[in-house]
Design an enzyme around this catalytic site. Sequence first.
Site, PDB file in Angstrom:
ATOM      1  N   ASP A  49       3.212  -4.366   8.030  1.00  0.00           N
ATOM      2  CA  ASP A  49       1.980  -3.385   7.735  1.00  0.00           C
ATOM      3  C   ASP A  49       0.758  -4.269   8.132  1.00  0.00           C
ATOM      4  OD1 ASP A  49      -0.254  -1.864   7.213  1.00  0.00           O
ATOM      5  OD2 ASP A  49       0.773  -1.494   5.046  1.00  0.00           O
ATOM      6  N   HIS A  98       0.803  -1.242   0.034  1.00  0.00           N
ATOM      7  CA  HIS A  98      -0.022  -0.001  -0.143  1.00  0.00           C
ATOM      8  C   HIS A  98       0.793   1.180   0.071  1.00  0.00           C
ATOM      9  CE1 HIS A  98      -2.621   2.976   1.553  1.00  0.00           C
ATOM     10  NE2 HIS A  98      -3.767   2.219   1.530  1.00  0.00           N
ATOM     11  N   GLN A 143      -4.346  -4.927   7.294  1.00  0.00           N
ATOM     12  CA  GLN A 143      -5.575  -5.912   6.667  1.00  0.00           C
ATOM     13  C   GLN A 143      -5.228  -7.394   7.393  1.00  0.00           C
ATOM     14  OE1 GLN A 143      -7.934  -5.105   4.548  1.00  0.00           O
ATOM     15  NE2 GLN A 143      -7.174  -3.061   3.959  1.00  0.00           N
ATOM     16  N   CYS A 172      -4.800   2.312  -3.736  1.00  0.00           N
ATOM     17  CA  CYS A 172      -3.684   2.987  -2.897  1.00  0.00           C
ATOM     18  C   CYS A 172      -2.507   2.158  -3.325  1.00  0.00           C
ATOM     19  CB  CYS A 172      -3.796   3.372  -1.449  1.00  0.00           C
ATOM     20  SG  CYS A 172      -4.909   4.799  -1.284  1.00  0.00           S
ATOM     21  N   LYS A 183     -10.138   0.137  10.874  1.00  0.00           N
ATOM     22  CA  LYS A 183     -10.280  -1.296  10.147  1.00  0.00           C
ATOM     23  C   LYS A 183     -10.732  -2.276  10.952  1.00  0.00           C
ATOM     24  CE  LYS A 183      -7.526   0.493   6.605  1.00  0.00           C
ATOM     25  NZ  LYS A 183      -7.228   0.697   5.074  1.00  0.00           N
TER      26      LYS A 183
HETATM   27  C1  LIG Z   1      -2.404  -2.489   3.636  1.00  0.00           C
HETATM   28  C2  LIG Z   1      -2.639  -1.128   3.949  1.00  0.00           C
HETATM   29  N1  LIG Z   1      -1.632  -0.413   4.719  1.00  0.00           N
HETATM   30  C3  LIG Z   1      -1.924   0.874   5.137  1.00  0.00           C
HETATM   31  C4  LIG Z   1      -3.115   1.463   5.108  1.00  0.00           C
HETATM   32  C5  LIG Z   1      -3.294   2.771   5.539  1.00  0.00           C
HETATM   33  O1  LIG Z   1      -4.000   2.983   6.828  1.00  0.00           O
HETATM   34  P1  LIG Z   1      -4.817   4.390   7.055  1.00  0.00           P
HETATM   35  O2  LIG Z   1      -5.432   4.844   6.018  1.00  0.00           O
HETATM   36  O3  LIG Z   1      -5.590   4.046   8.057  1.00  0.00           O
HETATM   37  O4  LIG Z   1      -3.498   5.367   7.728  1.00  0.00           O
HETATM   38  C6  LIG Z   1      -4.160   0.623   4.384  1.00  0.00           C
HETATM   39  C7  LIG Z   1      -5.571   1.235   4.398  1.00  0.00           C
HETATM   40  O5  LIG Z   1      -5.929   1.972   3.529  1.00  0.00           O
HETATM   41  C8  LIG Z   1      -4.007  -0.677   3.955  1.00  0.00           C
HETATM   42  O6  LIG Z   1      -5.053  -1.347   3.525  1.00  0.00           O
END
Ligand SMILES: Cc1ncc(COP(=O)(O)O)c(C=O)c1O
Lengths: 153, 153, 428, 428
Positions: D222, D145, D225, D386, D248
Site C-alpha cells: 500500500d 489503513h 504514503q 482510518c 496524495k
Molecule cells: C496508507 C494508506 N492507505 C490507503 C489509503 C486510502 O487511499 P484513498 O482514500 O485515496 O483510496 C490512505 C489514505 O487515506 C492511506 O494513507
Amino acid sequence: MTDDLRDLYQDLILDHGKRPRNFRAIDNANHHALGHNPLCGDKIDLFVAVDEAGIIQDVAFQGSGCAISVASASMMTEMLKGKTEAEAAKLFDYLHHSCTGKPADETGLDEDAVDRIKALAGVRDYPIRVKCATLAWHTLQSALKSKAKVSTE
Amino acid sequence: MTDDLRDLYQDLILDHGKRPRNFRAIDNANHHALGHNPLCGDKIDLFVAVDEAGIIQDVAFQGSGCAISVASASMMTEMLKGKTEAEAAKLFDYLHHSCTGKPADETGLDEDAVDRIKALAGVRDYPIRVKCATLAWHTLQSALKSKAKVSTE
Amino acid sequence: MNESASPVCYAAEGEMFACAAPTRFAVDQYRKDFPILAQSINGHPLAYLDNGASAQKPRMVIEAMTRFMENDYANIHRGVYQLSQKATDKYEAVRGIVRRFINAEYEDEIVFTHGATESINLVAQTWGRKFLNSGDEIIITALEHHANIVPWQMLREQIGIVLKIAPITPQGEVRVEDIKALITPRTKLIGFAHVSNVLGTILPVADICAIARASNIVTLVDGCQGICHLPVDVRALGCDFYVFSGHKLYGPNGIGILYGRRDILASMPPYQGGGDMIESVTFEKTTYKEAPHRFEAGTPPITETIGLGAAIEYVSTIGMARIARHEDEILVYASEKLSAIDGLKIIGTAPHKSGIVSFTMKDAHPHDIGTILDKCGVAIRAGHHCAQPLMEHLGLAATARASFGLYTMREDIDALVVGLEKVREIFG
Amino acid sequence: MNESASPVCYAAEGEMFACAAPTRFAVDQYRKDFPILAQSINGHPLAYLDNGASAQKPRMVIEAMTRFMENDYANIHRGVYQLSQKATDKYEAVRGIVRRFINAEYEDEIVFTHGATESINLVAQTWGRKFLNSGDEIIITALEHHANIVPWQMLREQIGIVLKIAPITPQGEVRVEDIKALITPRTKLIGFAHVSNVLGTILPVADICAIARASNIVTLVDGCQGICHLPVDVRALGCDFYVFSGHKLYGPNGIGILYGRRDILASMPPYQGGGDMIESVTFEKTTYKEAPHRFEAGTPPITETIGLGAAIEYVSTIGMARIARHEDEILVYASEKLSAIDGLKIIGTAPHKSGIVSFTMKDAHPHDIGTILDKCGVAIRAGHHCAQPLMEHLGLAATARASFGLYTMREDIDALVVGLEKVREIFG
Ligand SMILES: Cc1ncc(COP(=O)(O)O)c(C=O)c1O
Ligand SMILES: Cc1ncc(COP(=O)(O)O)c(C=O)c1O
C-alpha cells in the site's frame, strides 16, 4: 483569537471536561446506550434510572472524548436529575438550536440548565464540533427509547 | 481537403474495397486465423495454403470491414502468392513502416507490391486507421504461426 | 437575435414565456459557455456530434473545479479544520443538488460512485449477491449497453442466475407486453435503459416500473442517455434504482450517481471496503456506516463531485424541459435531412426518440464515414457503441451515430450533411 | 536567496550539485506553484499540515486539467475523430509516465483505477477470489489503513481465508522476523504499507518482499504514503502489487494506480463489467480484453488521468529524492520542536520515518488540539486516521497528526508550535 477560543473553551467547559461529574456506572439503571462519534473517537456509555412516575432519578456516564463532549455529558447528567423525559426532550431541543445558531426559546426551561447550555453554545462557530456537544444528548435519546442493552439487574 | 481524402481513398483502395479479390475460403488451407478489430467491427477470416517448400500457394479471405481493411486484405492476397514466409514478413515490415510514417526500405521488394503498399500508406495521416490497414497482415502472422484453428484434414 | 431579451430566456424554466422570443432557445449564447466548441478541425468549425459518448464541459464546470482546487481543497469528512469542513459542506451539498434534480425523496438515496458502470456493478454485487439465488431471473432488453449486460453476466457466472432478454420491435421499441411475457415468479429485477444509446428510443419507463412493482420486482434504470436529454423524476418514473454518469451531463469524468430507494439501499451490504465507509474496525469485526456512506469507500472524487454540482446547476438554469425541446427540434431536422441522402438508412425509427440518430450508408462502412466526416470537422462515433448484442440483432457490424447536446445547432447538422455528400462522392 | 541560481536547482535530480547553493531546496519558489497556500485562515497564513489525508494541487496540474477540458476533451478509445484520438493518446501516454515514475518494466503493468482503495479491493476480489481457498492465509500488519484491512475481511467473509496480523514494536516498527514467524505453507499474500499513515514508519519493503518471494508468496504494498514521500522503484522493492492514489501525490481526486507484475495481472479475471474492458459481448458469452484494459470498465477518469500525469511530471522535475531529503529535514526540525513541548508525546519513534508526526498531549484531546490549531491557521488531522486497530493497539482513541509535503517549511512548524503553546495555555 484567544477571545474566540475562550468563547468555546469557557471555564465551565474546561472544568467539566477535566473533572466530569457523575462519571460512573449505575447498577440499577433501567436505560442504557452507547454513543460514538467516529470522527474524533468520542465514546460514551450512558446510564439512566427513571422511576415509575417517569422522573429521571439518576444519570451517569463513562467513556472518553474531547473536552466538549465530556463537558457536555457531565453537565447533562447534572441538569437532568429530577426532570421528566418530556423536560429532557425540551432541553435537548434548546441545546440543539443554541449549538446550531438557530433561534432558541428558553421560556419554561430550568434557568440553571439554560446557563450551562449557553456555555456550550460556543460550538456554533465550529460546525464540526456540534456533534461533540450533542453526542451525550443523542445517546440519551437512544437510551430512553430502548431498554435493550442493560437491564435493571 | 478532398485531396487529403483522396490520398487515403485512392482509386486502387476504393476498387479493392468494393470488389475484394480472393474473397473466398480455401478448402485445403493449412493455415488459418481470425482477425478482429473491435473498434470498427472489422472481421477477417484468413486462409493460407503453404507448400512443403515454404512457398505461399494460395491466400484468400472472407469477412467484412471498412474500405481500408478490406482493400488491404484483398491486395495482400494478391501480392503474397508465390512468396516465401520470409518475403511476406519483409513486406509486412515495409507496410508497417510506411503506414506509420517511419523510413521504409524498399530494396529487394517486389515492385508491384511496393506500389500497392504505397497506395495504402495514406493512413499514416490517420493514426486510428493504421489498425485497419494492418489487420490482415497481423492476421497473416498469427495464421502462419499457428495451424490450430483450421487444418487440412 | 434580440440581445436584451436573451437574459430573460436564459432564466429558469417557468419564466420562459415572459421573454420576447418565447420559442427561441439561445443556442448561440449557450455555445459560448463551452470553450472547446470554438475550435476548428481541419479548417472547419468543430461540429461535435458525439455527445452520446461524452458531453463537453461548460466554463462554469471547469471554473468550479479550478476554484475549488485553488481555494477550498481538502480531504473531507474527517478534518477538524475549516478548509476540510468547508470542502465537506460543498461536497455534501451536491447530494441535495442531485436529489432535487431527479426529485428523489431523500438525500441519503443519492450514492456517489465513479460512474454509471460502477453504479450497476455495485447493485449487481451487493443487492444481487445478497438477494438472488441460483435460478432467479433478471430481465434486460436487447438494446442495452454493455454496462447493463456484463455485470449481470458476471453475476450469472458467480451465482447461477438466469438472464432473460426482452426483444425489440423492428422500429427499435421495447414493448411493455414483451417484458410482461417474460415475467415469472422467479423474476427479481428488470434492468433497462431510459434511452437507447444506439437507437435513441425512449423506453416506457413508468409503465415497465408499474408492472414490475405489481409483481414485487426491483427495477434498475440505466439513465446514462436519459439524464442528459430529458427531465427526470425518479418518483414519477417509479424505479428503484436509477444510474448515470456525470460526464454525459456536461460534468466531469470519474463521478457517477446511484439513486436507490431508501429501504432498498438500507438492505444492501457494502461494496468496496476501506476508509470512510466504516463505523468501527477491529481485526475481528467491522461494522459499516448507513447508506449512502456505506457504499462510498475511500477518498471520493471530491473535486469532480463539485463539478457535477455545477453542471446540474448549469443545465437546471437553462431548464431540462427546454433542452429536451431544443434537442427534439434538432432531431427532427437531422432526421429529415439525413433521410434525403441517397442510400442512407436511419437505424431506429421509434416514434419516441431523443437526441441520437444512428445510420448506415449503402456503400460506405461507418468507419470510413467517420474518417471523412472528421476531415470535414464533424465528430461522430462509428462502431458498435458498446452494444454488440444489439448490433448483432440488427445484423450490423457497426453504425455511424450522431448524438446531440444542448449546444447542437442546425449548422452542425448541415455540416454533417455536407460531409455525408462527400462520402457519397467518394464511395457512391 | 540567489535568484539566478534557482532555476538550475529547479532542474532535474542529477544537476543539483551544479547550482550555487547545492543543499538549498527552493521551497518558497515551489510554494508559489500552489495557489491555495497563499490564503489566510483566521487571520493567519495557512499552514497546511494534512498532506497525509490529501495533498494540494500545483497550478500545473489544475491548468493541465483545465486545458484538457477546454481544448482536447473527448471520450477515448472508441472515437474515429481527431479529438478522440488526441485525447486517447494523451491518456495512454500517462501509463508511460507512471511506468517510468515507479520504474515498472512494462506499460501494461499499470492499471488505472479510481484510487488506492479501489486498487486493493480489485486485487482482493479478482486475484483473491480466483487463487485463494478457505483456510489460506494472508498476513497484514498491525499498522494498516482500513483500506488494507477491510477488503481482506470482506474476502474472509466470502471465502473463509485467515487473516494474520504482524505485530509492531513499541517504536512502531515492523520487523521482518515477526512477519517471517507468521509464514506457513498456507500463506498466500503479505499486504503492508510502504509508510504508515499514522506513525510515519518506513517499512522494510524490499526485505519483506524478498522473504515472501522465497516462499512464493505474493506481496501487495500500500504505497499511498510512500509514493509522495520517497522515490519508488517497484523492481528494486521486488513487490508484486503496488497501489497508490493520485490525490496524495499532488494530483487530482478520482484516479489511482494499481501496479501489478505482468504475469500476475494476466492471470486475474476482470473486476467490474462494462464498456471498454470487453473483447466481444453476446448474451451467451463475453470475452475480455488483456490487462490492463480488462480492469478498466466504463469511461475512465480521463481528465484526472491527464492531471495525474502533470503531477508526476511536476514532482519529477523537482526530483523525488530531493523532496524526500527536504521532508526529512522538516521531520527532524518538527520532531525536535515538538519534543520540547511539555506534556507532548510523539507517537511512533522508528528510526526510519517519513513525512508524518503523530502526537498526543497530556491534558488536551486531539480533537480540541485540532480546533485550537485551526484557529491559529494550522491544519492538522485529529482522530483515528482510518487505522482503528492500530489506535487500539496503541491504547489511544485518537492522535493529532501533522504530515508534510514538498511545500512544507519551517515556518509551518513554527506556527504549529505556537498553536500548541496556545493549547497548553488553555488546557495546561
Ligand atoms: C496508507 C494508506 N492507505 C490507503 C489509503 C486510502 O487511499 P484513498 O482514500 O485515496 O483510496 C490512505 C489514505 O487515506 C492511506 O494513507
Ligand atoms: C446507455 C449507457 N449505459 C451505460 C454507459 C456507461 O457509462 P460510463 O462509461 O460513464 O460508466 C453508457 C455510456 O457509455 C451508456 O450510453
